[in-house]
Scaffold this motif. Structure first.
Motif, mmCIF file in Angstrom:
data_model
loop_
_atom_site.group_PDB
_atom_site.id
_atom_site.type_symbol
_atom_site.label_atom_id
_atom_site.label_comp_id
_atom_site.label_asym_id
_atom_site.label_seq_id
_atom_site.Cartn_x
_atom_site.Cartn_y
_atom_site.Cartn_z
ATOM 1 N N THR A 8 22.687 57.155 -10.288
ATOM 2 C CA THR A 8 23.523 56.515 -9.280
ATOM 3 C C THR A 8 23.155 57.009 -7.891
ATOM 4 O O THR A 8 23.033 56.215 -6.952
ATOM 5 C CB THR A 8 25.011 56.784 -9.560
ATOM 6 N N SER A 12 21.555 54.682 -4.972
ATOM 7 C CA SER A 12 22.237 54.616 -3.684
ATOM 8 C C SER A 12 21.282 54.985 -2.551
ATOM 9 O O SER A 12 21.258 54.330 -1.497
ATOM 10 C CB SER A 12 23.441 55.561 -3.687
ATOM 11 N N SER A 16 20.171 52.467 0.395
ATOM 12 C CA SER A 16 20.430 52.892 1.766
ATOM 13 C C SER A 16 19.158 52.854 2.604
ATOM 14 O O SER A 16 19.163 52.346 3.735
ATOM 15 C CB SER A 16 21.018 54.306 1.774
ATOM 16 N N SER A 39 24.020 57.433 7.355
ATOM 17 C CA SER A 39 24.627 57.826 6.082
ATOM 18 C C SER A 39 26.119 57.540 6.073
ATOM 19 O O SER A 39 26.656 56.968 5.115
ATOM 20 C CB SER A 39 24.371 59.313 5.836
ATOM 21 N N PHE A 42 26.660 53.696 6.039
ATOM 22 C CA PHE A 42 26.384 53.145 4.709
ATOM 23 C C PHE A 42 27.527 53.452 3.752
ATOM 24 O O PHE A 42 28.001 52.584 3.025
ATOM 25 C CB PHE A 42 25.063 53.707 4.177
ATOM 26 N N ARG A 43 27.983 54.696 3.767
ATOM 27 C CA ARG A 43 29.072 55.112 2.884
ATOM 28 C C ARG A 43 30.341 54.309 3.153
ATOM 29 O O ARG A 43 31.025 53.874 2.235
ATOM 30 C CB ARG A 43 29.335 56.608 3.088
ATOM 31 N N HIS A 45 30.659 51.380 4.300
ATOM 32 C CA HIS A 45 30.514 49.954 4.001
ATOM 33 C C HIS A 45 30.014 49.688 2.579
ATOM 34 O O HIS A 45 29.711 48.548 2.233
ATOM 35 C CB HIS A 45 29.561 49.296 5.009
ATOM 36 N N ALA A 46 29.936 50.709 1.753
ATOM 37 C CA ALA A 46 29.368 50.576 0.409
ATOM 38 C C ALA A 46 30.105 49.530 -0.436
ATOM 39 O O ALA A 46 29.472 48.743 -1.141
ATOM 40 C CB ALA A 46 29.368 51.925 -0.303
ATOM 41 N N GLN A 47 31.428 49.505 -0.358
ATOM 42 C CA GLN A 47 32.192 48.553 -1.162
ATOM 43 C C GLN A 47 31.867 47.117 -0.757
ATOM 44 O O GLN A 47 31.684 46.248 -1.607
ATOM 45 C CB GLN A 47 33.697 48.831 -0.999
ATOM 46 N N ILE A 49 29.100 46.127 0.712
ATOM 47 C CA ILE A 49 27.702 45.886 0.325
ATOM 48 C C ILE A 49 27.636 45.480 -1.151
ATOM 49 O O ILE A 49 26.961 44.513 -1.510
ATOM 50 C CB ILE A 49 26.830 47.131 0.596
ATOM 51 N N LEU A 50 28.360 46.199 -2.005
ATOM 52 C CA LEU A 50 28.380 45.863 -3.433
ATOM 53 C C LEU A 50 28.962 44.474 -3.666
ATOM 54 O O LEU A 50 28.465 43.706 -4.489
ATOM 55 C CB LEU A 50 29.185 46.897 -4.217
#
Length: 96
Positions: A8, A12, A16, A39, A42-43, A45-47, A49-50
């Motif tokens: 994972t 990630s 990224s 970093s 990205f963190r 906005h990760a949800q 992005i998914l």
């Protein structure tokens, strides 16, 4: 560290880096993207992005309520629940 966590983390990192390359390519040449700031961005906005990636790939997750009901019932024999963890941590330790 489990292999799932390692996979994972590696996935990630790859996503990224690829997104940073895309953002850098699309942005004005004089803009700078510090690694620490990227970093955090990205963190945060990760949800999203998914979600966008899932829509793009046509992924349809199971209905949320059914998933919550199913997951909440699973008991992992090797995983301590929070109360057990706290009780174990609060026990006095033997001195050698």
């Amino acid at each position: 560290m489990s292999w799932k966590f390692c996979c994972t983390a590696l996935l990630s990192l790859l996503v990224s880096c690829d997104l940073l390359d895309l953002v850098t390519e699309q942005a004005d040449d004089e803009l700078v993207f510090p690694p620490e700031r990227w970093s955090a961005t990205f963190r945060s906005h990760a949800q999203l992005i998914l979600h966008e990636l899932g829509e793009y790939l046509g992924y349809s997750p199971p209905p949320l309520l059914e998933r919550l009901i199913e997951e909440a019932q699973k008991i992992h024999k090797q995983r301590l629940i929070l109360q057990e963890t706290l009780a174990t941590a609060a026990q006095p330790r033997c001195e050698v």
